[in-house]
Structures are given as structure tokens and as C-alpha cells.
Design a protein around this motif. Sequence first.
Motif, PDB file in Angstrom:
ATOM      1  N   ALA A   5       0.830  -1.210   0.000  1.00  0.00           N
ATOM      2  CA  ALA A   5       0.000   0.000   0.000  1.00  0.00           C
ATOM      3  C   ALA A   5       0.863   1.258   0.000  1.00  0.00           C
ATOM      4  CB  ALA A   5      -0.932  -0.014   1.209  1.00  0.00           C
ATOM      5  N   ASP A   6       2.006   1.224   0.701  1.00  0.00           N
ATOM      6  CA  ASP A   6       2.882   2.400   0.710  1.00  0.00           C
ATOM      7  C   ASP A   6       3.394   2.710  -0.693  1.00  0.00           C
ATOM      8  OD1 ASP A   6       2.443   2.354   3.373  1.00  0.00           O
ATOM      9  OD2 ASP A   6       4.472   1.760   3.964  1.00  0.00           O
ATOM     10  N   ASP A   7       3.776   1.673  -1.437  1.00  0.00           N
ATOM     11  CA  ASP A   7       4.271   1.880  -2.802  1.00  0.00           C
ATOM     12  C   ASP A   7       3.170   2.417  -3.708  1.00  0.00           C
ATOM     13  OD1 ASP A   7       6.775   0.981  -2.068  1.00  0.00           O
ATOM     14  OD2 ASP A   7       6.360  -1.092  -2.646  1.00  0.00           O
ATOM     15  N   ILE A   8       1.950   1.900  -3.520  1.00  0.00           N
ATOM     16  CA  ILE A   8       0.840   2.379  -4.352  1.00  0.00           C
ATOM     17  C   ILE A   8       0.518   3.834  -4.038  1.00  0.00           C
ATOM     18  CG2 ILE A   8      -1.621   2.110  -4.802  1.00  0.00           C
ATOM     19  CD1 ILE A   8      -1.321  -0.834  -4.649  1.00  0.00           C
ATOM     20  N   VAL A   9       0.550   4.203  -2.750  1.00  0.00           N
ATOM     21  CA  VAL A   9       0.292   5.598  -2.381  1.00  0.00           C
ATOM     22  C   VAL A   9       1.330   6.515  -3.018  1.00  0.00           C
ATOM     23  CG1 VAL A   9       0.295   7.223  -0.459  1.00  0.00           C
ATOM     24  CG2 VAL A   9      -0.937   5.071  -0.245  1.00  0.00           C
ATOM     25  N   GLY A  10       2.596   6.095  -2.971  1.00  0.00           N
ATOM     26  CA  GLY A  10       3.635   6.897  -3.605  1.00  0.00           C
ATOM     27  C   GLY A  10       3.428   7.022  -5.104  1.00  0.00           C
ATOM     28  N   LEU A  11       3.049   5.933  -5.756  1.00  0.00           N
ATOM     29  CA  LEU A  11       2.792   5.972  -7.196  1.00  0.00           C
ATOM     30  C   LEU A  11       1.626   6.901  -7.521  1.00  0.00           C
ATOM     31  CD1 LEU A  11       3.136   4.852 -10.106  1.00  0.00           C
ATOM     32  CD2 LEU A  11       1.608   2.974  -9.435  1.00  0.00           C
ATOM     33  N   LEU A  12       0.541   6.784  -6.761  1.00  0.00           N
ATOM     34  CA  LEU A  12      -0.624   7.634  -7.005  1.00  0.00           C
ATOM     35  C   LEU A  12      -0.297   9.108  -6.773  1.00  0.00           C
ATOM     36  CD1 LEU A  12      -3.435   5.517  -5.276  1.00  0.00           C
ATOM     37  CD2 LEU A  12      -2.866   5.607  -7.707  1.00  0.00           C
ATOM     38  N   ARG A  13       0.514   9.384  -5.759  1.00  0.00           N
ATOM     39  CA  ARG A  13       0.870  10.776  -5.480  1.00  0.00           C
ATOM     40  C   ARG A  13       1.669  11.377  -6.636  1.00  0.00           C
ATOM     41  NH1 ARG A  13       3.201   9.953  -1.010  1.00  0.00           N
ATOM     42  NH2 ARG A  13       1.423  10.437   0.356  1.00  0.00           N
ATOM     43  N   ARG A  14       2.622  10.603  -7.176  1.00  0.00           N
ATOM     44  CA  ARG A  14       3.428  11.122  -8.284  1.00  0.00           C
ATOM     45  C   ARG A  14       2.583  11.336  -9.545  1.00  0.00           C
ATOM     46  NH1 ARG A  14       6.973   7.288  -5.995  1.00  0.00           N
ATOM     47  NH2 ARG A  14       6.501   5.735  -7.605  1.00  0.00           N
ATOM     48  N   ILE A  15       1.656  10.429  -9.787  1.00  0.00           N
ATOM     49  CA  ILE A  15       0.804  10.593 -10.975  1.00  0.00           C
ATOM     50  C   ILE A  15      -0.137  11.779 -10.804  1.00  0.00           C
ATOM     51  CG2 ILE A  15      -1.088   9.508 -12.247  1.00  0.00           C
ATOM     52  CD1 ILE A  15       0.313   6.850 -11.915  1.00  0.00           C
ATOM     53  N   ALA A  16      -0.677  11.960  -9.596  1.00  0.00           N
ATOM     54  CA  ALA A  16      -1.551  13.110  -9.354  1.00  0.00           C
ATOM     55  C   ALA A  16      -0.793  14.421  -9.559  1.00  0.00           C
ATOM     56  CB  ALA A  16      -2.129  13.038  -7.944  1.00  0.00           C
ATOM     57  N   GLN A  17       0.458  14.454  -9.114  1.00  0.00           N
ATOM     58  CA  GLN A  17       1.265  15.650  -9.330  1.00  0.00           C
ATOM     59  C   GLN A  17       1.516  15.872 -10.821  1.00  0.00           C
ATOM     60  OE1 GLN A  17       4.729  14.897  -6.940  1.00  0.00           O
ATOM     61  NE2 GLN A  17       3.688  15.372  -5.000  1.00  0.00           N
ATOM     62  N   SER A  18       1.781  14.790 -11.555  1.00  0.00           N
ATOM     63  CA  SER A  18       1.997  14.932 -12.996  1.00  0.00           C
ATOM     64  C   SER A  18       0.749  15.420 -13.707  1.00  0.00           C
ATOM     65  CB  SER A  18       2.438  13.592 -13.601  1.00  0.00           C
ATOM     66  OG  SER A  18       3.665  13.172 -13.040  1.00  0.00           O
ATOM     67  N   GLU A  19      -0.417  15.065 -13.176  1.00  0.00           N
ATOM     68  CA  GLU A  19      -1.684  15.491 -13.765  1.00  0.00           C
ATOM     69  C   GLU A  19      -2.149  16.839 -13.222  1.00  0.00           C
ATOM     70  OE1 GLU A  19      -3.797  13.803 -16.126  1.00  0.00           O
ATOM     71  OE2 GLU A  19      -1.869  12.820 -16.481  1.00  0.00           O
ATOM     72  N   ALA A  20      -1.335  17.451 -12.328  1.00  0.00           N
ATOM     73  CA  ALA A  20      -1.680  18.745 -11.721  1.00  0.00           C
ATOM     74  C   ALA A  20      -3.005  18.680 -10.985  1.00  0.00           C
ATOM     75  CB  ALA A  20      -1.715  19.851 -12.786  1.00  0.00           C
ATOM     76  N   MET A  21      -3.211  17.591 -10.252  1.00  0.00           N
ATOM     77  CA  MET A  21      -4.424  17.409  -9.463  1.00  0.00           C
ATOM     78  C   MET A  21      -4.032  17.296  -7.999  1.00  0.00           C
ATOM     79  SD  MET A  21      -7.000  17.378 -11.568  1.00  0.00           S
ATOM     80  CE  MET A  21      -8.343  16.525 -10.774  1.00  0.00           C
ATOM     81  N   ALA A  22      -4.749  18.009  -7.124  1.00  0.00           N
ATOM     82  CA  ALA A  22      -4.490  17.956  -5.688  1.00  0.00           C
ATOM     83  C   ALA A  22      -5.365  16.864  -5.066  1.00  0.00           C
ATOM     84  CB  ALA A  22      -4.786  19.307  -5.048  1.00  0.00           C
ATOM     85  N   VAL A  23      -4.713  15.883  -4.480  1.00  0.00           N
ATOM     86  CA  VAL A  23      -5.422  14.765  -3.842  1.00  0.00           C
ATOM     87  C   VAL A  23      -4.874  14.622  -2.424  1.00  0.00           C
ATOM     88  CG1 VAL A  23      -6.083  12.343  -4.022  1.00  0.00           C
ATOM     89  CG2 VAL A  23      -5.582  13.641  -6.094  1.00  0.00           C
ATOM     90  N   SER A  24      -5.741  14.564  -1.441  1.00  0.00           N
ATOM     91  CA  SER A  24      -5.294  14.458  -0.054  1.00  0.00           C
ATOM     92  C   SER A  24      -4.668  13.099   0.210  1.00  0.00           C
ATOM     93  CB  SER A  24      -6.465  14.691   0.897  1.00  0.00           C
ATOM     94  OG  SER A  24      -7.386  13.619   0.832  1.00  0.00           O
ATOM     95  N   ASP A  25      -3.801  13.057   1.216  1.00  0.00           N
ATOM     96  CA  ASP A  25      -3.140  11.800   1.564  1.00  0.00           C
ATOM     97  C   ASP A  25      -4.148  10.757   2.031  1.00  0.00           C
ATOM     98  OD1 ASP A  25      -0.716  12.914   0.938  1.00  0.00           O
ATOM     99  OD2 ASP A  25      -0.178  13.422   3.006  1.00  0.00           O
TER     100      ASP A  25
END
Length: 635
Positions: A199-219
Motif C-alpha cells: 500500500a505504501d508503494d501504491i500511495v507513492g505511485l498515485l501521489r506522483r501521478i496526481a502531481q503529474s496530472e496537476a491534481m491535488a489529492v489528499s493523503d
Amino acid sequence: MDDLAPTPRSDGTDAEYRVLARKYRPATFEDLVGQEPMVQTLRNAFETGRIAQAWMLTGVRGVGKTTTARILARGLNYEIPGEIDRPTVHLDKPGVHCEAIMNGRHVDVIEMDAASHTGIDDIREITEAARYRPASARYKVYIIDEVHMLSKSAFNGLLKTLEEPPEHVKFIFATTEIRKVPVTVLSRCQRFDLRRIDADDIVGLLRRIAQSEAMAVSDEALALIARAGEGSARDSLSLLDQAMAHGAGTHGETEIGAETVRAMLGLADRARVIDLFTHLMKGDAAAAMAEFKAQYAVGADPVVVLSDLAEFTHLVTRLKIVPQAGEEASVTETERLRGRELADKLSLRLLSRSWQILLKGIAEVQAAPKPNLAADMVLVRLAYAADLPDPEEALKLLREGKASDLAAALPANPGAPTGGGSPQAHSPDQAPAQSAPAAVDAASPPAAPQASAAPEADPAPRRFQALAGGGGNGGASATAPYPAPRLVPQPEPVVALGSLADCAELARKKSDLHLLFMIEHQMRLVNFVPGRIEFQPTEKADPDLAGKLGRMLTEWTGMRWIVSVSRSQGRPTLHEERTANRHQLLSDAKSEPTVAALLSVFPGAKVVDVRIQEAEDMTPPLDMAPDETETDPDM
């Protein structure tokens, strides 16, 4: 994947929207998340030139089997004119064949879906084409997805080519059902088990993709998506894609929060799940039912609510044993703080029992015609069982003469609110001194004369009678609500039993052959006194043996029987004792002089059975005269 970039489109444009799972599909071995052991093995193999002829990739959906197969095919055919002309795992620059391979359109990298090409004719095409060299690449690579769906004849047709393929041919198989693949195929492949992604790896992956998409997503929202993805990168990216479409407006202006994800997934509020868990651990069934009703009214699924309760029970248990578990990225701040508070106050015994009740309750709710009603009953069961001692502990207290401790451990009314305090690890000193007698008086009908004469100082034995007897695993049920019964004297037994053999004989007389078999073959007796049996079950014993035997003996004899499972070593079963006695009789018979002489006279003869007859039942010898058999005994 620190420098995350979308996979380039084949036509060089980015006008048409692509889902995140395709847009950010890994293109190199470094991009693969959570599969470091497999990458290290392939890196060593490529660097030493020990490249296999076939690979088998297995794992749950969405962990990257097909993507890994394409990256592996890219590494086998990696070529940059004038720089690199050999297989490698270092795919830093796009090679000659890379784009076509990653887009699935290279002429020498053939991808086949075994779900739609299952027959021997499809495999025959592969074996025929494998003889010819590749058109432009270094290797001709066959990628067969869901290979377990090939027919038996198709597998057999592939074996010879798979065992001795041409030097220019490589096979890569992918499957989610590795057990359905024949061993003859597995033995010809190098197998890689792609793990569920943490789950930690998936959270990190999702965070990087959200940043690349310029979308703010809470932790917290990312943690919810990672938890719902269950270790699958593709599922998690699909949920993130859905959350972006569901909850955000323009880029970067609106943050996608946990409430948005909960509404999208139909999840209950995590804080409310923890509130429900707290009510249950207090034994407050009324508050728990009210909280569940409120959650159900706003659309929470009963199965999801129970699953969340089970998941939080597991988290509290982990926090109690491994406090560092709360630092994981998939654990929200609310879960971390309240989970640690509860872990300090609840016992492992209570948490383990709650887990068992919830695990069984989830299956009941899934099968129930009205899931909300079934979930209500599960919550009531869990609240009433919160304060109960284990059957083994209750028996131990009674044997040690600590009936007052048992009375204190048993709650007077487990379903009543406890005043809003925090749940405690229910110890004897926390129970009110008069709780047990009050429960008996309140729950009992007008007392019989015998009951009025009973002493009131030690109510534990009569309370325990309601707890023990009936139910599996030792005749005690620690998971069901119970009334506080009146003290009723035990009647005289209709049938007196003095041994386990007597129980077996009674089952024979009652024509209960199944119970007879279990008594004779599955019970190693530890202790037997009238009214109580302790035994060690055999490995293949029926899990409800203790409960069924206790119920049937109580019905047949007219007195209460408590049958419990013991951890002590028991005596051999009745069947084992009979077998041992028979072997001893056969051994004694063979050593008897007359029998030994007969065996020596008739080579190959065997003693197959021994029958012992009483003197008065013995028949006269065959050579005795009829008049001798009728001799008057007085003569």
C-alpha cells in the motif's frame, strides 16, 4: 519512477484522452513498482548471458504481468545502432524496436490471448511459424496471456517446441491461475511470482501521478484508493482516474478529499466505523445498532461496514503487537491515534474473539436475504460477547475454585451502555460487586421453591451452566448472548454412564452410528467423571464433536453433560485399544504350544482371529458321544 512521464503515443499526439493505467504504463524495469526481486534476477541473468528460453509470470490482476512481458521482450530485442547490440535490462533510451513492442504492434513480438485462442490449431500455427527467423528483431518473442486457458491438447502440442525451441525464439507466459498450468509446462519455464504491491508503494505511485496530472489529492484519499485497490496498480489507477472525474473541477483548484472517495466507493466514514467499533467493545449493543442504522441510512453497505470493522480490528491487533505498524502510509491519522488508544486498553483475547465473530458474520451477511438485518444480529452477538471469558478460562477458574472471579468476569447485562467510558481490558476488579445476582433476579421468572433456598453469595456456577453445555469446541459458546438462568437442581440421571465405552454403547443402542464412530475413532479420553468429559481430539475429528456429544448425552441421560476439548495427551481411542488388544491376542495365540505346532505342520497358515468364550458357553468337542453330552451333573 521518480521522473514519472506518460508513455508516448504511437502517433506523436496527445489529443485523445487515455486512462491513467495506460498513460503511465511502465516502459522500463526501473518503472516496475514492488517487483524488485524479479528485476534483480533478470538483471543478473542478462549481464551474465544466462537468458532463459521461457518465462512464466504469475500473480493477481493488475500487478503488471503483461507489461512486464512487453518490457522483457523490449530488453531481449534492445538495439541502438552503433551503441548497443545485445540484450540488456538498461533501457534508458528508446531503441529501434522499443516503441513498436510497447504498443503491441511489432511483427516479431507476437501477443496471443489464450482465452480466445485455446485450441491445438492456434498452437500449431505458433510451432510452424517458430521455425522461421525473425523479420527484423534479434528474437521472435511469443507472449501468451492467460495461458492457463489453453486446452489439454494445446498444452501437449506446445511441449516439444517449448522444451527445445530454436535459438531465435523466446516464450513469455502470463497467468492468474498458476495451478491450472500443467507441471510439464512449468518445468520448462523460469517462474516469477509477481507480488501484490504494498500500500505504501501504491500511495507513492498515485501521489506522483496526481502531481503529474496537476491534481491535488489528499493523503487520506490516496490511502483509501490504495486500500480499495488491494495491491493492484491497475485497479488503483482506475480508481484514481474515477476520483479525478468525480470530485475535481479545474486543475489544481479543488482538492480531492477523503469524503469524495468515500462517496464514490460507497464506503462508510472511517471515523464512524471506529465509533461503531468502540460501542461494540464497550458492550453497548443499543448504541452500536443505532450507529449502524445511521450509516445504513446514508448508503453504507452492511458487508462493507463489517469488512471495515474486521480491518480495523486487525489494525488494532497489529498496533498492540507491533506499534510501528501505525506509521504505514495506508493508515490514516484518525486510525493511527484512535487505534493506538484502543490497542492499549483492549486485550488480545477480546480482539481475537471479535475477529472470529466478524469473519463468520461477513459470510452470513453476504448470504442473507436481508443483509442489514443479518448485520444487526452480528453486531448484537459481538457486543454481548465482548465481556465473556473464554470457555477454557472459565473452566480453569471453576476447577481452581475461583467462582467469584468468574462471576466478576461475566457481565450482568452486556448489552447495556457502560456510561460512555473508554473500553477496558475487562478484568475482574472492574465488575460491580452485585452485578451477577442482580442479573439473575431481573432475568428470571418467579423462582421455584428450590431456587429460593439456594445461596446468593456465589452465583457463578449457575451462570456458568448457561455458558457451558452445547455448542462446539468444548461444549461452551463464547460468542452468543445468554440469559441469566434460575438455579435449577440437576435431576437424577435416567441412564448412568461410568466410562467412554458406556457412552459408545449408549450411542449404539440409540442407533446413532455417526456419533458412535466419532466416539470410538476420534476421542482420546483425558478425564471422565459423571457429567463431565475431557478429551483430546484426533487430527481428523469432527469440529462439532464436543458439542454434539454433550447435547446427545444430556438428552439421553436426563442430566447435563459438559464435554470439553483438552490440550493434554489423552489415552488411545476405543478403536485403537481394541486393535491393540486384538494384536496381543493374536500374538498370544501364536505362542500357544498347540497352535504353534499346527502352524509348523501347515506352512503358510495364519492365525486371523481369536475368539474367547466363557466356560458355560463352550460347545462340546465334535468327537464326544451324544450320551456324554447329556450326563447328569450330579452323577
